[in-house]
Enzyme design. Structure first.
Site, PDB file in Angstrom:
ATOM      1  N   ALA A   1     -11.494   4.978   2.190  1.00 42.34           N
ATOM      2  CA  ALA A   1     -13.024   4.605   2.143  1.00 42.34           C
ATOM      3  C   ALA A   1     -13.468   4.186   3.535  1.00 42.34           C
ATOM      4  O   ALA A   1     -14.643   3.876   3.495  1.00 42.34           O
ATOM      5  CB  ALA A   1     -13.112   3.532   1.098  1.00 42.34           C
ATOM      6  N   SER A   2     -12.787   4.610   4.542  1.00 39.76           N
ATOM      7  CA  SER A   2     -13.481   4.233   5.949  1.00 39.76           C
ATOM      8  C   SER A   2     -14.625   5.046   6.135  1.00 39.76           C
ATOM      9  O   SER A   2     -14.546   6.073   5.766  1.00 39.76           O
ATOM     10  CB  SER A   2     -12.455   4.242   7.014  1.00 39.76           C
ATOM     11  OG  SER A   2     -11.496   3.226   7.174  1.00 39.76           O
TER      12      SER A   2
ATOM     13  N   ASP B   1      -8.602   1.184   6.234  1.00 36.63           N
ATOM     14  CA  ASP B   1      -7.858   0.864   7.436  1.00 36.63           C
ATOM     15  C   ASP B   1      -8.470   1.512   8.632  1.00 36.63           C
ATOM     16  O   ASP B   1      -8.476   0.788   9.761  1.00 36.63           O
ATOM     17  CB  ASP B   1      -6.411   1.591   6.758  1.00 36.63           C
ATOM     18  CG  ASP B   1      -5.355   1.420   7.945  1.00 36.63           C
ATOM     19  OD1 ASP B   1      -5.392   0.338   8.793  1.00 36.63           O
ATOM     20  OD2 ASP B   1      -4.478   1.977   7.980  1.00 36.63           O
ATOM     21  N   THR B   2      -8.625   2.653   8.621  1.00 34.13           N
ATOM     22  CA  THR B   2      -8.799   3.503   9.877  1.00 34.13           C
ATOM     23  C   THR B   2     -10.258   2.811  10.546  1.00 34.13           C
ATOM     24  O   THR B   2      -9.958   2.683  11.883  1.00 34.13           O
ATOM     25  CB  THR B   2      -9.506   4.924   9.317  1.00 34.13           C
ATOM     26  OG1 THR B   2      -8.095   5.553   8.794  1.00 34.13           O
ATOM     27  CG2 THR B   2     -10.049   5.601  10.517  1.00 34.13           C
TER      28      THR B   2
ATOM     29  N   GLY C   1      -7.401   8.569   6.803  1.00 28.39           N
ATOM     30  CA  GLY C   1      -7.795   9.078   8.450  1.00 28.39           C
ATOM     31  C   GLY C   1      -9.396   8.921   8.797  1.00 28.39           C
ATOM     32  O   GLY C   1     -10.137   8.759   8.031  1.00 28.39           O
TER      33      GLY C   1
ATOM     34  N   ASP D   1       0.895  -1.063   0.044  1.00 25.14           N
ATOM     35  CA  ASP D   1      -0.016   0.029  -0.170  1.00 25.14           C
ATOM     36  C   ASP D   1       0.862   1.295  -0.086  1.00 25.14           C
ATOM     37  O   ASP D   1       1.778   1.278   0.749  1.00 25.14           O
ATOM     38  CB  ASP D   1      -0.825   0.030   1.375  1.00 25.14           C
ATOM     39  CG  ASP D   1      -1.983   1.064   1.421  1.00 25.14           C
ATOM     40  OD1 ASP D   1      -2.447   1.509   0.177  1.00 25.14           O
ATOM     41  OD2 ASP D   1      -2.443   1.420   2.426  1.00 25.14           O
TER      42      ASP D   1
HETATM   43  P1  13P Z   1      -8.891   4.932   5.365  1.00 24.19           P
HETATM   44  O1  13P Z   1      -7.997   5.959   6.314  1.00 24.19           O
HETATM   45  O2  13P Z   1     -10.050   5.848   4.918  1.00 24.19           O
HETATM   46  O3  13P Z   1      -9.116   3.629   6.109  1.00 24.19           O
HETATM   47  O4  13P Z   1      -8.125   4.857   3.998  1.00 24.19           O
HETATM   48  C1  13P Z   1      -7.291   3.476   3.883  1.00 24.19           C
HETATM   49  C2  13P Z   1      -6.426   3.768   2.729  1.00 24.19           C
HETATM   50  O5  13P Z   1      -6.726   4.347   1.726  1.00 24.19           O
HETATM   51  C3  13P Z   1      -5.201   3.009   2.716  1.00 24.19           C
HETATM   52  O6  13P Z   1      -4.538   3.076   1.418  1.00 24.19           O
HETATM   53  O1  G3H Z   2      -3.091   5.084   3.387  1.00 19.82           O
HETATM   54  C1  G3H Z   2      -2.655   4.775   4.527  1.00 19.82           C
HETATM   55  C2  G3H Z   2      -2.846   3.547   5.269  1.00 19.82           C
HETATM   56  O2  G3H Z   2      -4.164   3.962   6.113  1.00 19.82           O
HETATM   57  C3  G3H Z   2      -1.982   3.067   5.925  1.00 19.82           C
HETATM   58  O3  G3H Z   2      -1.363   3.685   7.156  1.00 19.82           O
HETATM   59  O4  G3H Z   2       1.182   4.055   6.922  1.00 19.82           O
HETATM   60  O5  G3H Z   2      -0.337   4.521   9.016  1.00 19.82           O
HETATM   61  O6  G3H Z   2       0.284   2.140   8.022  1.00 19.82           O
HETATM   62  P1  G3H Z   2       0.161   3.588   7.937  1.00 19.82           P
HETATM   63 ZN    ZN Z   3      -4.473   5.025   0.809  1.00 19.56          ZN
END
Ligand code: 13P
Ligand code: G3H
Ligand code: ZN
Length: 316
Positions: free
Chosen positions: A212-213, A255-256, A180, A81
């Site tokens: 997309a959270s 992720d968030t 975030g 990612d």
């Molecule tokens: P969120 O912060 O909305 O979960 O997005 C995660 C993301 O785009 C990771 O690449």
């Molecule tokens: O887009 C970022 C993801 O939410 C990953 O976050 O770099 O803190 O692991 P991170």
């Molecule tokens: Zn991202």
């Protein structure tokens, strides 16, 4: 079974999106596999540069290999990612990642193309697929700060040229989301019109939605009731996933929301059960709650129940 995203996207295009979930540790890994099997969904495991540095990238590789052995029915891609060129090349060389993201979206158009093309050439030589990014999301993107006012949505015409010149396999587009827990101020929302324009320029081509959270308000309320102090958080309405999928979004990054599940579980147990000192107690609750969360997300994405169809497609 580890696969590239190619067939996953073929199966999903125009109908549903595949959930791409970030992991950092064992409990997330187990919850992720359990949740996807519970909802019978193909999925994408995302590993960020931060996750690779958190303990050691080798731990994550072996955790995933172990999960693949423990849950042989699972079908998933392993994806870097927001890689820079160095991380992307390292993942391509590793022979473990089936997909990498090269994120040079902060560079000018020509530099983004040049960097992405170098990664695509190296990846394709090894059978690895590449996601690139064009346009800039609002909010915080890895180490890059982009003021909301300066956030630049993807230009549809440029998207077509970018894909043609780089040969990237999927494209992350900026359509109004950001990373975030604080995505929108006021009444901002997704720019479906931009997405529709991009789809017109790139029919049948897989697009990716980052940031997309959903940042569920009931989750925030529970966290705050258990001693947290998260104010003004706002996310993407999960009911917007399926309309986005119809417009070519085949991968949706989350992720968030998973972090919110973790913090809620741990805050609540520390507050409600002061006698507990066995780390497995919150660990078990988190795994179950995370699995439930993943299964619910997959319903919104439309990927729930698609595993058998994907298995058939992979066998063809
Ligand atoms: P969120 O912060 O909305 O979960 O997005 C995660 C993301 O785009 C990771 O690449
Ligand atoms: O887009 C970022 C993801 O939410 C990953 O976050 O770099 O803190 O692991 P991170
Ligand atoms: Zn991202």
């Amino acid at each position: 079974m580890i696969v590239t995203t190619k067939k996953l996207f073929e199966a999903a295009y125009g109908k549903y999106a595949i959930g791409a979930y970030n992991i950092n540790n064992l409990e997330q890994t187990v919850g992720l596999f359990k949740g996807n099997l519970l909802s019978q969904a193909p999925f994408i495991i995302q590993i960020s540069k931060g996750a690779r540095a958190y303990t050691d990238k080798v731990f994550l590789e072996y955790l995933i290999r172990a999960a693949d052995e423990v849950y042989p029915e699972a079908i998933f891609a392993v994806h870097l990612d927001h890689g820079d060129e160095e991380a992307a090349m390292d993942c391509i060389e590793s022979g473990f990642y089936s997909s990498v993201m090269i994120d040079a979206s902060h560079e000018d158009f020509e530099t983004n193309i040049a960097i992405t093309k170098r990664v695509v050439d190296a990846a394709h030589a090894k059978g690895v697929v590449v996601e690139a990014e064009l346009g800039q999301l609002g909010g915080v993107e890895e180490h890059i700060q982009v003021a909301e006012a300066d956030a630049k949505l993807t230009d549809p015409k440029q998207a077509k040229e970018f894909v043609e010149r780089t040969g990237c396999d999927s494209l992350a587009v900026a359509i109004g989301t950001s990373h975030g827990a604080f995505k929108f101020s006021g009444s901002q929302s997704l720019h479906y019109n931009v997405l529709a324009e991009i789809q017109k320029e790139l029919p049948g081509y897989p697009l990716v939605m980052h940031g997309a959270s959903s940042v569920p308000q009931e989750e925030i309320a529970r966290i705050n009731a258990a001693g947290g102090n998260i104010v003004g958080a706002k996310g993407v309405d999960a009911d917007q996933f399926k309309p986005a999928a119809k417009l070519g979004v085949t991968k949706i990054n989350i992720d968030t929301d998973g972090r919110l599940v973790w913090i809620r579980v741990h805050r609540e147990i520390l507050q409600d059960r002061p006698e507990v000192f066995d780390l497995r107690t919150p660990g078990k609750i988190f795994i179950d709650e995370y699995a439930k969360f993943i299964a619910e997300k997959n319903e919104y994405l439309g990927s729930a129940g698609q595993l058998d169809k994907v298995r058939v497609l992979l066998a063809e």
